[in-house]
Write an enzyme that holds these catalytic residues in place. Sequence first.
Site, PDB file in Angstrom:
ATOM      1  N   ASP A 285      -3.053   2.723   5.402  1.00  0.00           N
ATOM      2  CA  ASP A 285      -3.386   2.576   3.981  1.00  0.00           C
ATOM      3  C   ASP A 285      -2.491   3.530   3.200  1.00  0.00           C
ATOM      4  OD1 ASP A 285      -4.788   2.380   1.438  1.00  0.00           O
ATOM      5  OD2 ASP A 285      -6.499   1.615   2.535  1.00  0.00           O
TER       6      ASP A 285
ATOM      7  N   ASN B 235       0.818  -1.205   0.000  1.00  0.00           N
ATOM      8  CA  ASN B 235       0.000   0.000   0.000  1.00  0.00           C
ATOM      9  C   ASN B 235       0.849   1.251   0.000  1.00  0.00           C
ATOM     10  OD1 ASN B 235      -2.584   1.272  -0.019  1.00  0.00           O
ATOM     11  ND2 ASN B 235      -3.389  -0.400   1.224  1.00  0.00           N
TER      12      ASN B 235
END
Length: 309
Positions: A207, A157
């Site tokens: 994230d 990510n």
Amino acid sequence: MQRLTATAAAPPAAAHGEGPRWDAARAELLWVDIPAGLLRRAAVGPDGDLTERAAHHGGDTVGAVAPVAAGGWLLAAGGGFSALAEDGAARVLLELAGEGGSEGSGGTRMNDAACDPAGRFLAGTMAFDQRPGAGALYCLDLDGTVRTLLDGLTVSNGLGWSPDGSTLYLADSGPGLLSAFDYDVATGTPARGRVLLEFGDDAGVADGLTVDDDGCLWTALWGAGQVRRYSPEGDLLAVVEVPVAQTSACCFAGAGRDLLVVTTSAEGMSAADRAAQPLAGRLFTARPGVTGPAAAVYRGPLDGLRQLT
């Protein structure tokens, strides 16, 4: 500690908004809607208002985008790399061996990606079912070759670099880890990886991320409805609250690069969750009083790409 609340911006919701980038050459915000396969573009007004300019289809899925020095955009799309021209025409450049396939077949797709300070394109992958160890991090180098930098990841990510380029930050959202690596900009090689931050499911997981001009990290916490700012040593400095649990990524945008833009997602939400979070998938903004860099551009070729074995 600084606390802020982000406000919703005007562009319509995405199914799964991700990967915001400030394209300085065009003075516009870029972001993607992964399952829709879209690159979306917006102008940023002096008051921080966002006005969508265009949306382009780049593939079955589009995980990330980078501006290209020669014009157009480079996409981490499907199971490899695609080019998107200024007129919106997309073409596949390279499908990576061992990547791709459909969701039902247990395949993988490209996820987050970003260019390093030299103009290489680093791009990660993940399995549709998020099975552990199925993800990897690739480098599309300045000579058009693609090499594997890391394997055994789960959800490769957020990517970002310290202002001097000597540290690479990478989030693996599967185990909830945000790691730091020594990074050699001359060769595009990470080394000496160490876990900087570890998140549990109750606090969301790291994230997408960006690094501001002071060298501090801003990471969206998927599941927590927050973006947090951390020092390079991992100290919590600021929290931006977002009224959507699935905050997915962030960047700094606008002429002064002082507008924090946050993407969110409605992916996998139940009808009850959608009713409780009607703004899921929208962009959000805040002004935290710091600035961040524009997206680094890709400086390698678009044709003749090849994957090293």
